[in-house]
Design a protein around this motif. Structure first.
Motif, short mmCIF file in Angstrom:
data_model
loop_
_atom_site.label_atom_id
_atom_site.label_comp_id
_atom_site.label_asym_id
_atom_site.label_seq_id
_atom_site.Cartn_x
_atom_site.Cartn_y
_atom_site.Cartn_z
N HIS A 61 -22.72 29.88 -14.49
CA HIS A 61 -22.95 29.50 -15.98
C HIS A 61 -21.55 29.20 -16.42
N ALA A 62 -20.59 30.04 -15.80
CA ALA A 62 -18.96 29.56 -16.41
C ALA A 62 -18.85 29.29 -17.90
N THR A 63 -19.37 30.30 -18.71
CA THR A 63 -19.11 30.46 -20.08
C THR A 63 -17.62 30.55 -20.34
N ASP A 87 -16.12 37.21 -13.21
CA ASP A 87 -17.37 36.51 -13.94
C ASP A 87 -17.75 35.27 -13.15
N MET A 88 -17.05 34.40 -12.38
CA MET A 88 -17.36 33.37 -11.62
C MET A 88 -18.03 34.04 -10.12
N ARG A 89 -17.64 34.97 -9.61
CA ARG A 89 -17.96 35.51 -8.39
C ARG A 89 -19.18 36.57 -8.39
N HIS A 90 -19.42 36.97 -9.66
CA HIS A 90 -20.59 37.77 -9.67
C HIS A 90 -21.47 37.35 -11.00
N GLY A 92 -13.32 30.72 -7.60
CA GLY A 92 -13.16 31.98 -8.30
C GLY A 92 -12.48 31.80 -9.97
N ASN A 93 -12.38 30.26 -10.08
CA ASN A 93 -11.77 29.99 -11.45
C ASN A 93 -12.00 28.56 -11.58
N GLU A 119 -14.70 23.03 -11.19
CA GLU A 119 -14.32 22.06 -12.42
C GLU A 119 -15.14 21.58 -13.43
N MET A 120 -14.47 21.50 -14.68
CA MET A 120 -15.29 21.20 -15.98
C MET A 120 -15.17 19.54 -16.06
#
Length: 757
Positions: free
Chosen positions: A374-376, A461-464, A688-689, A694-695
């Motif tokens: 989701h990468a909010t 957040d990214m990995r879970h 992880g980030n 990428e966005m």
């Protein structure tokens, strides 16, 4: 969990056939507990502050301030503004006035329950005992939740009814106070006046008197021809305080004596904490406590940075699962099951093998999509104050106030839990999960008496996350002599969202065979010819998956719209003309496509390394089409030049908000199609980030032109439908420019990159 919670969940789990049987038998109809459940919220009550809730949706204060309650999370989609417009239209007020505000209520009322989302039914289209029972069963749970693009859809009539009821109660109070018949009074914003204008009385002076009035029945709501607020591009009401920095997001919550916690979760799905060697971590400056949460460790400190540094210094031993998830192995498993036709579910019409034998030409393609995060922009967070008397207050950017309360209740012996919903820096379905609330509640329970704020790092957040499942689709079609689809076979392999989400968050069983999300967008597609078969295979894995903006439509639109483009090529026809020929002439999709061709100036191939891609898809009761213009150089660098979108969402509440959602949804989908991929190796997420996930940057985004189809039909959703056309439009545009088919996302797997202006 409380006994009451278990009971209401059991009510929720009753299948439609059981509900029908109970309702038809007359059990509870008109009598008993369910008859007392207030699904409308049209009654008035006085608050301790002296203000009056004229209905569940509208509060009037003595100083003439009007507060509109909107029980849906404002995460940037403009829900508070759109819902506020519905109320203002019938209440007869100026939504932009200084004495009008919109807020999320802290109370959980039955009237706020989002039964439209849970039952997938529009209130205006349902009637009878089954609906009566279903509505009240969900309302009894007080299941306040945001999702499925249902805020406007589920409250189009009910919230306007609440506004009209409040208006009539206040008008009756004004008539009593002024000694003038109600039908002789004039209203200007929050004031009523006598015919000569000599006497004026304000809402604030009438609120308590309104309590004594009898709520009217059968109020006629305004028609489209009388709308003055609905259909107007009212500026978003949340923007001014966000510009001033006054808006409070979850990470902005600050309370007296508050402490801060950083989280480290077991890196492998299914792993647990076996041992923690605290070393020197507990002795670090500012460290207050270290809490073992079984699947994670939290370090509590006097600020987030110190907590984060300490949690990273811990030496943790894990208890590993018997088997490690691997995304590449999952894809291989899905492929083999599709080839073996080992279906979880299948639906078909007519003799499929016979129709393929009779086809003039056959087309076949296999498509793949990856897991997505989701990468909010605002990472997961929640603040919990577990007081010494076991009363609990929660501040959270959550999509479900009720599920968050349940999560807090499950952490200990809470006597009473109040959830304050903050603004959210993006949601996209991620904040419908309860994991971030559960961890925060458990940490707060361990530190009774002090508010604790738990903020996840970007890597956590990214990995879970609870990911959008990847999918594989084997698409086969037979074309007749005229180039029309005569038979279609779609075989989709994907992890079930519901089978993962419901047990994890609500404690409910959810067989993958009953998951409509896996095939949504295909099973009822207007492209389906008289002969078709649509099948799904599922895979059982420890990777958690959940709702991601547009859910199954995000995969299935890519499959269907790209395959339709391939069929057009196979038939030697223009993609737009081919799709028109294969859509029912009177369908919404056909109307959107025709307008899209007109607005985009669709004239066929562009040549010289330029291409146009087309996609039209229906989701969440709205139809959205997109034409994307790209250019591709010899290095496979794609320039996103221009996008034209057409949206048919029925009655438009706020044109500017709908346009913004279309633009945001398209960018969200293009980001995923261009770069998005979560890979799992040996049970661990490798990204992880944002350097690895990428966005799409502003400099790379296309110009986006949005056209809204006028209409008076019931409104459809707009938060999610802009996303599904993005990926197929991009893939089809690349084919038009290069002749190379993109069947696996993201496009970077085929060597393509996105240009920056």
């Amino acid at each position: 969990m409380s006994k009451k919670r278990s009971l209401t969940r059991r009510i929720f789990m009753i299948g439609s056939a059981s509900i029908a049987g109970v309702a038809i038998a007359g059990v509870g109809i008109g009598t008993g507990y369910l008859a007392s459940v207030d699904v409308d919220g049209l009654g008035a009550s006085k608050n301790d502050t002296g203000s009056v809730d004229v209905t569940a949706w509208i509060n009037i204060a003595p100083d003439n301030k009007v507060t509109i309650y909107v029980p849906f999370l404002e995460m940037g989609q403009g829900t508070h503004t759109g819902m506020g417009q519905l109320v203002a239209e019938e209440l007869g007020i100026d939504i932009e006035a200084e004495n009008v505000s919109v807020t999320h209520p802290s109370r959980e009322l039955s009237a706020y329950a989002n039964w439209t989302m849970f039952l997938n039914r529009r209130p205006e289209e349902e009637a009878g005992p089954v609906t009566w029972f279903s509505q009240r069963a969900i309302a009894a749970m007080r299941m306040v939740a945001t999702g499925g693009s249902t805020a406007i859809v589920g409250n189009w009539s009910g919230v306007r009814q609440a506004g009209a009821t409040a208006r009539e109660l206040l008008k009756a109070a004004a008539a009593q106070k002024l000694g003038v018949p109600a039908d002789k009074l004039s209203q200007h914003h929050t004031e009523f006046s006598t015919p000569d204008g000599a006497q004026i009385v304000k809402f604030g002076d009438l609120a308590e008197l309104a309590l004594q009035q009898t709520p009217p029945t059968n109020i006629k709501l305004r028609g489209h021809e009388d709308f003055t607020v609905i259909g107007k591009s009212v500026p978003r009401l949340d923007i001014p305080e966000k510009v001033r920095g006054a808006a409070r997001y979850g990470i902005d919550v600050r309370l007296p004596d508050m402490v801060f916690a950083a989280l480290h979760q077991a890196p492998v799905f299914g792993a647990k904490i076996k041992k923690i060697d605290e070393g020197q971590a507990r002795k670090r400056h500012g460290i207050i406590d270290i809490v073992n949460l079984e699947t994670a460790v939290a370090v509590v400190a006097d600020n987030t940075w110190r907590a984060k540094q300490a949690v990273e210094a811990l030496d943790i031993t894990y208890e590993w699962p018997a088997e490690f998830a691997d995304s590449s192995k999952i894809k291989a498993d899905l492929k083999s099951r599709i080839e073996a036709e080992d279906y979880t579910r299948t639906d078909s019409r007519r003799d499929i093998p016979l129709h393929f034998e009779q086809a003039a030409k056959t087309i076949e393609a296999v498509y793949e999509t990856p897991y997505l995060a989701h990468a909010t922009m605002e990472p997961m967070n929640t603040t919990v104050w577990w007081k010494e008397d076991d009363t609990v207050e929660v501040w959270s950017p959550t999509q479900s106030q009720t599920a968050t309360r349940w999560a807090a209740e499950a952490a200990g012996s809470a006597k009473d839990v109040t959830v304050h919903v903050t603004y959210a820096g993006g949601g996209f379905g991620r904040r419908a999960e309860t994991d971030f609330a559960i961890y925060a509640a458990k940490v707060a329970h361990a530190l009774k008496g002090r508010p604790v704020q738990v903020i996840w790092s970007r890597e956590e957040d990214m990995r879970h996350d609870d990911y959008r499942p990847g999918a594989i689709a084997k698409m086969s079609a037979g074309l007749d002599a005229a180039g029309k689809i005569s038979v279609l076979k779609a075989e989709v392999g994907s992890q079930s969202v519901f089978a993962s989400y419901l047990p994890r968050n609500l404690g409910m069983p959810a067989p993958a065979s009953q998951d409509e999300a896996t095939l949504e967008g295909i099973l009822k597609s207007p492209y389906l010819p008289p002969a078709w078969q649509v099948s799904a295979v599922d895979v059982d894995t420890s990777i958690p998956v959940g709702f991601w903006r547009s859910v199954g439509h995000s995969n299935n639109s890519f499959f269907m719209e790209c395959f339709a483009d391939e069929c057009a090529t196979g038939a030697g026809l223009d993609p737009a003309q081919f799709k028109l020929a294969n859509l029912p002439a009177n369908s919404r999709e056909a109307r959107v496509l025709k307008l899209l061709m007109e607005k985009a100036g669709w004239t066929g191939p562009l040549g010289n390394g330029k291409g146009r891609g087309l996609a039209v898809h229906k989701s969440f009761r709205s139809v959205v089409g997109a034409v994307l213009d790209v250019s591709v150089d010899d290095e496979k660098t794609v320039t996103l030049e221009k996008a034209v979108m057409v949206c048919d969402c029925g009655t438009v509440i706020n044109p500017r908000l709908v346009e913004a959602q279309m633009q945001g949804g398209l960018i969200f989908g293009l980001t995923a199609a261009a770069f998005g991929e979560i890979t799992v190796e040996q049970g661990k997420v490798t990204q992880g980030n944002f350097d690895e996930y990428e966005m799409l940057k502003l400099a790379s985004a296309p110009s986006i032109e949005v056209h809204l189809m006028p209409g008076t039909d019931l409104p459809g959703g707009v938060g999610e439908p802009g996303t599904p056309p993005a990926a197929p439009a991009l893939a089809n545009a690349i084919f038009a420019a290069t002749g190379e088919r993109i069947r696996t996302l993201p496009i970077s797997k085929a060597g393509y990159s996105i240009a920056e202006a």
